[in-house]
Design an enzyme around this catalytic site. Structure first.
Site, PDB file in Angstrom:
ATOM      1  N   ASP A   2       0.936  -1.055   0.161  1.00  7.94           N
ATOM      2  CA  ASP A   2       0.045   0.042  -0.124  1.00  7.94           C
ATOM      3  C   ASP A   2       0.923   1.336  -0.031  1.00  7.94           C
ATOM      4  O   ASP A   2       1.317   1.708   1.061  1.00  7.94           O
ATOM      5  CB  ASP A   2      -1.057  -0.076   1.049  1.00  7.94           C
ATOM      6  CG  ASP A   2      -2.016   1.092   0.939  1.00  7.94           C
ATOM      7  OD1 ASP A   2      -1.969   1.746   0.011  1.00  7.94           O
ATOM      8  OD2 ASP A   2      -2.861   1.169   1.914  1.00  7.94           O
ATOM      9  N   ALA A   3       1.131   1.791  -1.201  1.00  8.11           N
ATOM     10  CA  ALA A   3       2.190   2.601  -1.240  1.00  8.11           C
ATOM     11  C   ALA A   3       1.774   4.125  -2.115  1.00  8.11           C
ATOM     12  O   ALA A   3       2.295   4.881  -1.823  1.00  8.11           O
ATOM     13  CB  ALA A   3       3.356   2.286  -2.153  1.00  8.11           C
ATOM     14  N   LYS A   4       0.472   3.933  -2.724  1.00  6.60           N
ATOM     15  CA  LYS A   4      -0.033   5.052  -3.328  1.00  6.60           C
ATOM     16  C   LYS A   4       0.801   5.847  -4.171  1.00  6.60           C
ATOM     17  O   LYS A   4       1.060   7.209  -4.070  1.00  6.60           O
ATOM     18  CB  LYS A   4      -0.883   5.822  -2.298  1.00  6.60           C
ATOM     19  CG  LYS A   4      -1.957   4.999  -1.739  1.00  6.60           C
ATOM     20  CD  LYS A   4      -2.772   5.696  -0.730  1.00  6.60           C
ATOM     21  CE  LYS A   4      -3.924   5.095  -0.055  1.00  6.60           C
ATOM     22  NZ  LYS A   4      -3.448   4.035   0.912  1.00  6.60           N
ATOM     23  N   ARG A   5       1.813   5.197  -5.070  1.00  3.73           N
ATOM     24  CA  ARG A   5       2.556   5.708  -5.672  1.00  3.73           C
ATOM     25  C   ARG A   5       1.945   6.402  -7.165  1.00  3.73           C
ATOM     26  O   ARG A   5       0.985   5.916  -7.492  1.00  3.73           O
ATOM     27  CB  ARG A   5       4.063   4.993  -6.358  1.00  3.73           C
ATOM     28  CG  ARG A   5       4.491   4.529  -4.868  1.00  3.73           C
ATOM     29  CD  ARG A   5       5.271   5.725  -4.121  1.00  3.73           C
ATOM     30  NE  ARG A   5       6.302   4.773  -3.225  1.00  3.73           N
ATOM     31  CZ  ARG A   5       6.006   4.842  -2.136  1.00  3.73           C
ATOM     32  NH1 ARG A   5       4.800   4.922  -1.398  1.00  3.73           N
ATOM     33  NH2 ARG A   5       7.083   4.338  -1.331  1.00  3.73           N
TER      34      ARG A   5
END
Lengths: 290, 290
Positions: A105-108
């Site tokens: 879960d990095a939301k890059r």
């Protein structure tokens, strides 16, 4: 009872994910958002408290969940040591429980050549099955992730936080100037036109279950990662009523309610009790739809 | 000639940034987007090629630039080793050239408690002056960054890539349902209402200089970080004409044109030559406005 996958198995198709859900009677995703201020004190003397915490949680719950989702922020906050804990965690899951669907879960999201580097970081270096991405920079910021065969890109559509209503629900005109729909719907529709869009899943918050009806009109077949059930007020049965599809198509995330169920030496046991409650609710729902 | 700041100086106000710009006659930001496939081969035998590459570039250019901006993707792609290179790079800049404004180009953004962890990662653990963030998740995803006094949060508004036109330029109705403006303008306007919004700067691509006129109506006083000059087609003089304010208010980013000017042993020298050209253009512009 469970399908034993080969030890080096590291890629999971959505069909296999659905199969796992049906076998485990669970579509739970456990968020591994580990804060050193919240984990049991007795772990802090160990060399890698974050990894030891994760390992205990995973060992205690792996048969009742189909997915783990470490949020990278919680690891980055501890610098190199945190990044090492993240690496050990994903390696432990991949080698010990290869039937688990893993989510970074990095939301890059960045321009093309930069998103390629992020994709390499999470899909190749860390070997996650999937990564979360943000849509604001559009097509060329997401397509480099979609390039990876049998890896999954989970894009933010409608999130469960208060700020979701700042921009995601604003009414936008479509590019031709006609019509009008909420931004998150436009994001969903536009993303379907991107190359390898079959590798997309979406983050959809559980705060208003009725949204799922509209969302399912746009992406009937995609998996949705759903935060916000429980603590944030979303109802599991409502989400399932409006959001489930023929492949189940839902991963319900829970983090703090599980991993911080106790801050004593029984933390893993207590986590399992919480997980079991959720899994039983999910099993009951699955039994009614099958 | 230059103000010598104390060795432990790690925070820079916008006033001090403007002062640095005026002293160096430069508002250049150098993007440290280091790809092991593109750096000179002779560095690859060293223990930390990425850091050695950065150090040489920084030593050769620090007097002509006010800012360095490592893009975190390029470090994360190399896992723990990459994260160590990033840490060594920021520590080297902070200890050797404390008058430099540092930017972690990370484009982060998550729910409140998670954004707090990202802020801690970049502002406390790595000790950057600023970090880039994405706006899609709204107020509570950005405010945790703004909480940090004398640190700066650089939010994506209008980016320079092709995908910018997927969502950022869509026409949105404002929350009252009236009017209609492009999403990036709504993002700028809404962000001004957030707590500690004085700590905001914005990413605005240089691809269409006329946009700056409109943007300056909304955020007359904020610093803008501008990618897309040169390689991506933006004109420096046009951007300055429409985007500069009384505090200069611009940081022009260039990355590949500088750091990959040569892939031989003379890479740092050649980088300096490129930087000098840009700095001279900037000095000429500054001379006409002062």
């Amino acid at each position: 009872m469970f399908v034993i996958l080969p030890h080096n198995y590291i890629k999971m198709t959505t069909q296999q994910l659905t199969q796992q859900i049906q076998q485990k009677k669970s579509f739970l995703c456990i968020g591994l958002d580990v804060d050193l201020n919240k984990i049991p004190k007795h772990l802090l003397d160990l060399e890698d408290p974050i990894f030891e915490f994760n390992r205990a949680i995973i060992d205690a719950t792996h048969d009742l969940t189909v997915s783990y989702k470490p949020n990278t922020a919680f690891y980055e906050a501890y610098g190199i040591k945190g990044w090492m804990s993240l690496q050990k965690t994903i390696e432990y899951i991949n080698s010990t429980y290869p039937d688990i669907f893993t989510i970074a879960d990095a939301k890059r999201g960045d321009i093309g050549n930069t998103s390629s580097m992020y994709a390499k970081a999470f899909f190749e270096d860390l070997n996650f099955d999937s990564v979360t991405v943000a849509p604001y920079m559009g097509k060329d910021s997401v397509e480099p992730f979609l390039d990876f065969e049998n890896k999954h890109t989970i894009m933010l559509a409608l999130t469960s936080n208060e700020g979701a209503f700042d921009f995601q629900t604003l009414n936008v005109s479509d590019p031709s100037g006609s019509g009008g729909k909420e931004l998150y719907k436009q994001v969903l529709e536009t993303s379907k036109t991107w190359k390898n869009s079959e590798n997309l899943m979406y983050v959809v918050g559980a705060t208003k279950a009725e949204y799922f009806t509209e969302i399912r009109k746009i992406v009937p077949n995609s998996f949705l990662l759903v935060p916000g059930v429980g603590a944030q007020g979303g109802s599991l049965s409502e989400v399932c009523k409006y959001g489930m599809n023929q492949n189940i198509g839902l991963l319900i995330n829970s983090s703090r309610a599980i991993i911080y169920a106790s801050n004593g030496t029984d933390f893993a046991e207590k986590a399992r009790i919480e997980v079991l409650k959720m899994q039983q609710e999910m099993a009951a729902i699955l039994n009614t739809v099958q």
